[in-house]
Design a protein around this motif. Structure first.
Motif, mmCIF file in Angstrom:
data_model
loop_
_atom_site.group_PDB
_atom_site.id
_atom_site.type_symbol
_atom_site.label_atom_id
_atom_site.label_comp_id
_atom_site.label_asym_id
_atom_site.label_seq_id
_atom_site.Cartn_x
_atom_site.Cartn_y
_atom_site.Cartn_z
ATOM 1 N N VAL A 82 -9.113 -5.148 12.680
ATOM 2 C CA VAL A 82 -9.125 -5.278 11.178
ATOM 3 C C VAL A 82 -7.777 -5.969 10.999
ATOM 4 O O VAL A 82 -7.773 -6.918 10.102
ATOM 5 C CB VAL A 82 -9.248 -3.987 10.541
ATOM 6 N N LEU A 83 -6.766 -5.617 11.715
ATOM 7 C CA LEU A 83 -5.412 -6.433 11.374
ATOM 8 C C LEU A 83 -5.302 -7.773 11.672
ATOM 9 O O LEU A 83 -4.654 -8.409 11.018
ATOM 10 C CB LEU A 83 -4.148 -5.371 12.187
ATOM 11 N N SER A 84 -6.063 -8.256 12.706
ATOM 12 C CA SER A 84 -5.889 -9.373 13.278
ATOM 13 C C SER A 84 -6.935 -10.516 12.570
ATOM 14 O O SER A 84 -6.895 -11.647 12.624
ATOM 15 C CB SER A 84 -5.991 -9.696 14.672
ATOM 16 N N LYS A 111 -4.524 4.250 2.080
ATOM 17 C CA LYS A 111 -4.843 5.300 2.695
ATOM 18 C C LYS A 111 -6.108 5.069 3.723
ATOM 19 O O LYS A 111 -6.438 5.832 4.746
ATOM 20 C CB LYS A 111 -5.514 6.659 1.799
ATOM 21 N N GLU A 112 -6.916 4.069 3.238
ATOM 22 C CA GLU A 112 -8.383 4.004 4.236
ATOM 23 C C GLU A 112 -8.161 2.804 5.110
ATOM 24 O O GLU A 112 -8.754 2.858 6.076
ATOM 25 C CB GLU A 112 -9.319 3.692 2.994
ATOM 26 N N LEU A 113 -7.342 1.879 4.803
ATOM 27 C CA LEU A 113 -7.195 0.796 5.833
ATOM 28 C C LEU A 113 -5.804 0.629 6.503
ATOM 29 O O LEU A 113 -4.828 0.952 5.762
ATOM 30 C CB LEU A 113 -7.335 -0.504 4.983
ATOM 31 N N ASP A 114 -5.866 0.730 7.579
ATOM 32 C CA ASP A 114 -4.468 0.651 8.459
ATOM 33 C C ASP A 114 -3.846 -0.650 8.241
ATOM 34 O O ASP A 114 -3.810 -1.233 9.649
ATOM 35 C CB ASP A 114 -5.132 0.851 9.722
ATOM 36 N N ILE A 115 -3.542 -0.915 7.163
ATOM 37 C CA ILE A 115 -2.764 -2.512 6.973
ATOM 38 C C ILE A 115 -1.561 -2.191 6.117
ATOM 39 O O ILE A 115 -1.341 -1.198 5.446
ATOM 40 C CB ILE A 115 -3.525 -3.503 6.394
ATOM 41 N N SER A 116 -0.716 -3.174 6.325
ATOM 42 C CA SER A 116 0.776 -3.026 5.556
ATOM 43 C C SER A 116 0.403 -3.282 3.941
ATOM 44 O O SER A 116 -0.643 -4.105 3.444
ATOM 45 C CB SER A 116 1.669 -3.893 6.033
ATOM 46 N N ARG A 117 1.137 -2.512 3.169
ATOM 47 C CA ARG A 117 1.337 -3.040 1.743
ATOM 48 C C ARG A 117 1.147 -4.715 1.507
ATOM 49 O O ARG A 117 0.470 -5.167 0.540
ATOM 50 C CB ARG A 117 2.223 -2.341 0.800
ATOM 51 N N ASN A 118 2.065 -5.150 2.046
ATOM 52 C CA ASN A 118 2.243 -6.645 1.825
ATOM 53 C C ASN A 118 0.884 -7.346 2.216
ATOM 54 O O ASN A 118 0.496 -8.243 1.482
ATOM 55 C CB ASN A 118 3.440 -7.315 2.418
ATOM 56 N N ASP A 123 -4.125 -10.068 0.491
ATOM 57 C CA ASP A 123 -5.515 -10.356 0.622
ATOM 58 C C ASP A 123 -6.146 -10.097 -0.706
ATOM 59 O O ASP A 123 -7.031 -10.586 -0.947
ATOM 60 C CB ASP A 123 -6.019 -9.334 1.616
ATOM 61 N N LEU A 124 -5.801 -9.085 -1.721
ATOM 62 C CA LEU A 124 -6.243 -8.670 -2.966
ATOM 63 C C LEU A 124 -6.531 -10.029 -3.901
ATOM 64 O O LEU A 124 -7.433 -10.080 -4.457
ATOM 65 C CB LEU A 124 -5.415 -7.645 -3.576
ATOM 66 N N LYS A 125 -5.619 -10.877 -3.956
ATOM 67 C CA LYS A 125 -5.737 -12.079 -4.758
ATOM 68 C C LYS A 125 -7.233 -12.824 -4.228
ATOM 69 O O LYS A 125 -7.836 -13.337 -5.054
ATOM 70 C CB LYS A 125 -4.530 -13.047 -4.600
#
Length: 678
Positions: A82-84, A111-118, A123-125
């Motif tokens: 997921v991270l990469s 809480k659900e995904l093991d990724i950083s806030r930044n 990605d949200l955009k």
């Protein structure tokens, strides 16, 4: 699915040999499309873990170097995956958002995904833009996070697409209860497909299970599907409504009828491997337009067998309904063979793309390039069936810069081990010059060398065991089609043959080479006109029928008395009406009962019965029936020209009224003649 992925991984990634898609499909008893889908998933896992992807080219699969790792290490590398992997990370974010209800926060996703806030905010955009493309809005709300709005159908369709593109979704997200529900849905779907006499492709079956899961999860958060009233139910909708309570028991909660309709329509959009001939809405237009489509393609791409191949007609007819349903819903099925089709059947695909306008204009939908490429594959299969494929001795050249002695040793070993024609040994420079005017089947080189359109195998001068296996593997896939036209062209370059000897020579060579090509092209199936099959003794005016069955029997009796069908055909017509009563009524006031050719049809026939008093057939919209058209045919195509003529007449409201009011068979025939090609 996971077991099959494991086995394909071991075969392709942990061995030194090459596999064909067909070979893998046969080994696992699945379609070629399923194999391509599995390879795609494996490549996604390999890429996420930093390993090279499987090479897939022209229906062949191979891996550069054997990969000595456990398959489980790929499956259980989800966090890194997921991270990469940017695409999969955004898929996960999308599904998390759409399964959260009306609102979500960044903290909820973290809480659900093991990724950083930044990473998440970045990605949200992109995710919001993608959601907007699917008409789903994500709006920021002060102190509450984000609010989601959009049509439920759009949200569910995007969820299905996102989950189907994520090979590890269920491994990561689905709990024990969810997996039990999916297992029950699988059994339910198997049974519904069996009752409808259809066999779904593996890809479609998996997609339907995802549709069940999405429906269950959306209902669980209070998001029921809402649709409009239904005048006429499709056979899928009937099947789901009849088993409404069973679906509720599987989900363990209340399920609306509209949710049943949603799932039923997803099934109608699914591609099938095969389908028994059950009538459905628009069955008559589908039959007529399929024939027109085949004719259009045959005119654009000259291959007469298109018009005579019954498998083509049946295959297109089976595929057209789900393709039409997908087009109506704004959905489409990705064809993993698209690039293969564009590369290997470029001209055929262009002919299909041009001819598909016949379908689009009649059905009022648009088909994209993926759907068009599926149509192309049906036509390509006809070419495959009608061209003789025989194995001949492969032509090989050797590229070697180490001198004559080394190249002679290599040549001797190749000839001792393999059955090949070695056309010559060349240096790199001379090979490039020679290849500009010649095309061998394979190039074997002891030095790095590449050439467009021809496979190059790099080997050691003394042929290691690995080299021998690689050459053997490559040679096993080399086949060539021999066309009689090409054989005659080669002969014509060197000798002049008298015209009257050309046909006997061609025939004798065909027999010797085993090429069953006729000197004359096959003629299409003859389709008589309406005037050739409709006579006064096949018409009954003002018949007094007490009910539906009497009306159907009379239309069948006219066919039997004329010698066009056996007595058993009438009973088959009645049975068909019982099963497909709704679809038999093709338009307001007009019914067209018939049965399958093998159920007693002897020849092409059309009968017309007008009723003194209209009769109810059970159609919620087109009842009551005042004209009954009995139909019998000996195949799927020969009756279509006459049926098209009659259908055009029956679409004219004025003509229908004239036929209904006519008092004799002679008067009805005259009305029909005035407006047909008779």
């Amino acid at each position: 699915m996971e077991n099959r992925l494991l086995e394909i991984f071991r075969l392709v990634c942990q061995s030194n040999r090459e596999f064909t898609v067909r070979e893998l499909a046969q080994q696992f008893s699945v379609s070629s499309r399923t194999v391509y889908s599995d390879i795609k998933k494996l490549n996604e896992l390999l890429e996420a873990s930093g390993y090279p992807e499987i090479n897939a080219d022209k229906g062949k699969m191979f891996y550069t170097e054997p990969l000595m790792i456990e398959f489980e290490s790929l499956i259980h590398s989800t966090p890194a995956f997921v991270l990469s992997n940017l695409r999969f990370r955004r898929l996960r974010i999308t599904t998390s958002i759409l399964l959260s209800g009306d609102q979500f926060t960044v903290d909820d996703l973290l809480k659900e995904l093991d990724i950083s806030r930044n990473t998440l905010i970045g990605d949200l955009k992109e995710v919001r833009e993608m959601l907007s493309f699917h008409s789903i809005a994500v709006e920021a709300t002060p102190f509450k996070g984000y609010r989601i709005s959009g049509k439920e159908q759009n949200i569910r369709n995007l969820l299905i697409l996102s989950i189907s593109e994520d090979p590890l979704f269920f491994e990561d997200r689905a709990g024990k209860e969810d997996m039990q529900i999916l297992s029950s849905c699988e059994a339910f779907l198997d049974d519904v497909a069996r009752r409808l006499n259809v066999e779904l492709s593996d890809v479609s079956f998996n997609r339907m299970l995802i549709a069940f899961y999405v429906t269950y999860t959306r209902i669980s958060i209070g998001k029921a599907f809402t649709g409009g009233p239904k005048d006429v139910l499709t056979r899928e909708e009937k099947a789901f409504v009849e088993r409404h309570e069973e679906i509720e028991a599987i989900f363990g909660r209340e399920v609306s009828i509209d949710d049943c309709f949603y799932l039923a329509n997803k099934l109608a959009e699914a591609s099938v491997v095969k389908s028994e001939e059950l009538l459905s809405e628009k069955w008559l237009p589908f039959n007529l337009v399929t024939n027109q489509f085949i004719d259009a393609v045959a005119q654009e791409y000259s291959f007469e067998a298109f018009r005579t191949d019954s498998k083509l007609y049946e295959g297109l007819l089976n595929h057209l309904r789900p393709a039409y349903k997908r087009a109506l819903a704004g959905e489409w099925a990705e064809n993993p063979l698209l690039s293969y089709v564009l590369e290997n059947f470029c001209q055929l695909n262009k002919a299909v793309e041009k001819s598909v306008k016949v379908l689009e204009e009649e059905l009022k939908v648009h088909f994209n390039e993926h759907e068009i490429s599926y149509f192309t594959l049906f036509f390509a299969s006809v070419i495959e069936r009608n061209e003789k494929q025989i194995r001949r001795t492969p032509n090989v050249i050797i590229v070697c810069n180490a001198g004559i002695s080394t190249s002679e040793i290599l040549k001797s070993r190749l000839q001792a081990i393999f059955h090949v024609n070695i056309l010559g040994t060349f240096s790199v420079r001379n090979a490039a010059l020679w290849l500009k005017e010649h095309t061998p089947d394979l190039i074997i080189s002891t030095v790095p060398f590449k050439w467009k359109d021809t496979k190059v195998l790099k080997v050691s001068p003394y042929l290691s065991d690995y080299d021998i296996k690689e050459i053997q593997s490559q040679l096993s896939f080399l086949t060539a089609r021999i066309h009689m036209a090409e054989v005659m062209n080669i002969i014509g370059k060197y000798v002049e043959i008298e015209d009257h000897k050309l046909a006997p020579l061609k025939n004798e060579l065909s027999i010797y080479l085993g090429i069953t090509e006729n000197s004359e092209p096959k003629k299409g199936i003859y389709q008589p006109m309406l005037k050739e099959i409709l006579t006064t003794d096949l018409i009954k005016a003002k018949f007094e029928a007490a009910n539906r069955d009497e009306a159907v029997k009379e239309s069948g009796r006219l066919l039997v008395d004329k010698g066009l069908a056996d007595e058993s055909y009438i009973q088959a017509m009645l049975k068909n009406v019982e099963v497909n009563g709704t679809y038999i009524v093709i338009s307001p006031g007009i019914a067209m009962p018939h049965a399958r050719p093998e159920e007693g049809a002897l020849d092409i026939g059309l009968s017309i019965v007008t009723l003194k008093e209209p009769v109810v057939f059970g159609h919620p919209k087109n009842d009551p029936v005042k004209i009954v058209v009995g139909l019998c045919a000996i195949d799927h195509q020969s009756h279509l020209k006459a049926l098209t003529e009659l259908a055009d007449i029956l679409m004219d409201e004025k003509k229908v009224n004239e036929i209904t009011n006519a008092n004799s068979a002679e008067e009805i025939l005259q009305i029909i003649k005035e407006d047909s090609q008779c």
